[in-house]
Design a protein around this motif. Structure first.
Motif, short mmCIF file in Angstrom:
data_model
loop_
_atom_site.label_atom_id
_atom_site.label_comp_id
_atom_site.label_asym_id
_atom_site.label_seq_id
_atom_site.Cartn_x
_atom_site.Cartn_y
_atom_site.Cartn_z
N THR A 111 1.03 -1.31 0.52
CA THR A 111 -0.50 -0.17 0.21
C THR A 111 1.10 1.31 -0.10
O THR A 111 0.14 2.00 -0.26
CB THR A 111 -1.15 -0.05 1.39
N ASP A 112 2.11 1.30 0.09
CA ASP A 112 2.86 2.20 0.31
C ASP A 112 3.68 2.56 -0.29
O ASP A 112 5.21 3.94 -0.29
CB ASP A 112 3.80 2.25 2.34
N LEU A 128 -7.14 -0.90 -6.41
CA LEU A 128 -5.89 -0.16 -6.04
C LEU A 128 -5.96 1.47 -5.51
O LEU A 128 -5.70 2.04 -5.55
CB LEU A 128 -4.45 0.41 -6.88
N ASN A 130 -7.16 2.19 -3.20
CA ASN A 130 -7.57 3.02 -1.40
C ASN A 130 -5.59 3.50 -1.46
O ASN A 130 -4.86 3.41 -0.23
CB ASN A 130 -7.83 1.21 -0.72
N HIS A 131 -4.68 2.91 -2.58
CA HIS A 131 -2.86 3.13 -2.68
C HIS A 131 -3.02 4.29 -2.70
O HIS A 131 -2.28 4.87 -4.43
CB HIS A 131 -2.77 1.65 -3.78
N SER A 133 -0.31 5.75 -2.75
CA SER A 133 0.72 6.48 -3.09
C SER A 133 1.09 5.96 -4.63
O SER A 133 2.09 6.12 -5.68
CB SER A 133 2.00 5.54 -1.93
#
Length: 268
Positions: A111-112, A128, A130-131, A133
């Motif tokens: 996720t980061d 993706l 909620n990702h 970055s």
């Protein structure tokens, strides 16, 4: 036009494996002579068998709904994705195709991890979302319902973008042709993703090898790396390796690489 007619015949016969010449002509709104000529050409390519008055579809890669595909050979796809993940570095630009093995890779992305992603896959984009970055570009186009993806409407416009790696999928894979799909629109989308990447990595499980599909999406010589599982046919792997292709054979029981042909650089 000829390739379009071939594709239409295959699509019809996938829902009706044996069909008469007359019925095909009616469905295609053309003459029986035209149907016979196209069937003769498809027979030479080992897609159909011609009999007197009718044709039979031979073994081809069958199109199925996305959520059916993702359950097929899931263990192998997950193992392939685990290895493919090692090629993704922070702050790179990548293309993600709409295949179900690609979706397994998407689900593994941290996720980061900062990335820029170009993808026609709606399932990848939602996974993706909620990702924060990861920057995601969805190309403009039409919805491909069964594939849960976008068919890029103007592939030539993709040339304005540049990617470090394109992760690609296929309906079937043959030597020396390369990767194949069922329909021309899907082919155009995959070609456009491959064309803007410095490196092209094909992810495919063993079920995609040595089956017929009509439209060449990425030629063998355009592929840099092939990642597959250890159930893939050994003689085809050896043939591809003899042509200089870098191939990783993954063990789905251990999620490790059993064999690595023509290794270009260490990644693990």
């Amino acid at each position: 036009m000829r390739k379009k007619r071939h594709s239409e015949i295959i699509e019809i016969m996938e829902t009706q494996n044996v069909i008469s010449i007359r019925e095909l002509a009616q469905k295609l709104n053309c003459t029986e002579m035209t149907v016979r000529r196209n069937l003769d050409e498809l027979q030479l390519m080992n897609f159909v068998k011609r009999e007197r008055g009718y044709a039979t579809l031979l073994h081809t890669a069958q199109p199925t709904d996305y959520y059916v595909q993702i359950q097929e050979n899931a263990k192998e796809k997950q193992a392939i994705a685990q290895i493919a993940l090692k090629y993704i570095q922070p702050n790179t630009n990548i293309c993600l195709d709409s295949g179900t093995t690609i979706q397994q890779l998407v689900q593994l992305l941290p996720t980061d991890l900062p990335l820029s992603i170009i993808t026609p896959s709606l399932t990848a984009a939602m996974t993706l979302s909620n990702h924060h970055s990861i920057q995601i570009l969805l190309p403009a186009g039409l919805l491909h319902h069964s594939n849960r993806s976008i068919l890029i409407s103007e592939p030539e416009n993709m040339k304005q973008y540049k990617a470090d790696i394109a992760f690609l999928s296929c309906r079937s894979f043959r030597i020396p042709g390369g990767a194949f799909e069922h329909s021309q629109p899907l082919t155009a989308t995959k070609k456009s993703l491959a064309s803007i990447a410095d490196k092209r990595i094909l992810l495919l499980d063993h079920s995609k090898w040595e089956v017929n599909s009509l439209c060449n999406s990425v030629r063998l010589e355009e592929l840099d790396i092939i990642i597959t599982d250890n159930k893939a046919p050994e003689h085809s792997i050896q043939k591809a390796a003899s042509l200089g292709k870098e191939i990783l054979i993954v063990n789905p029981d251990t999620n490790t690489v059993d064999s690595h042909f023509n290794r270009s650089e260490p990644i693990f």
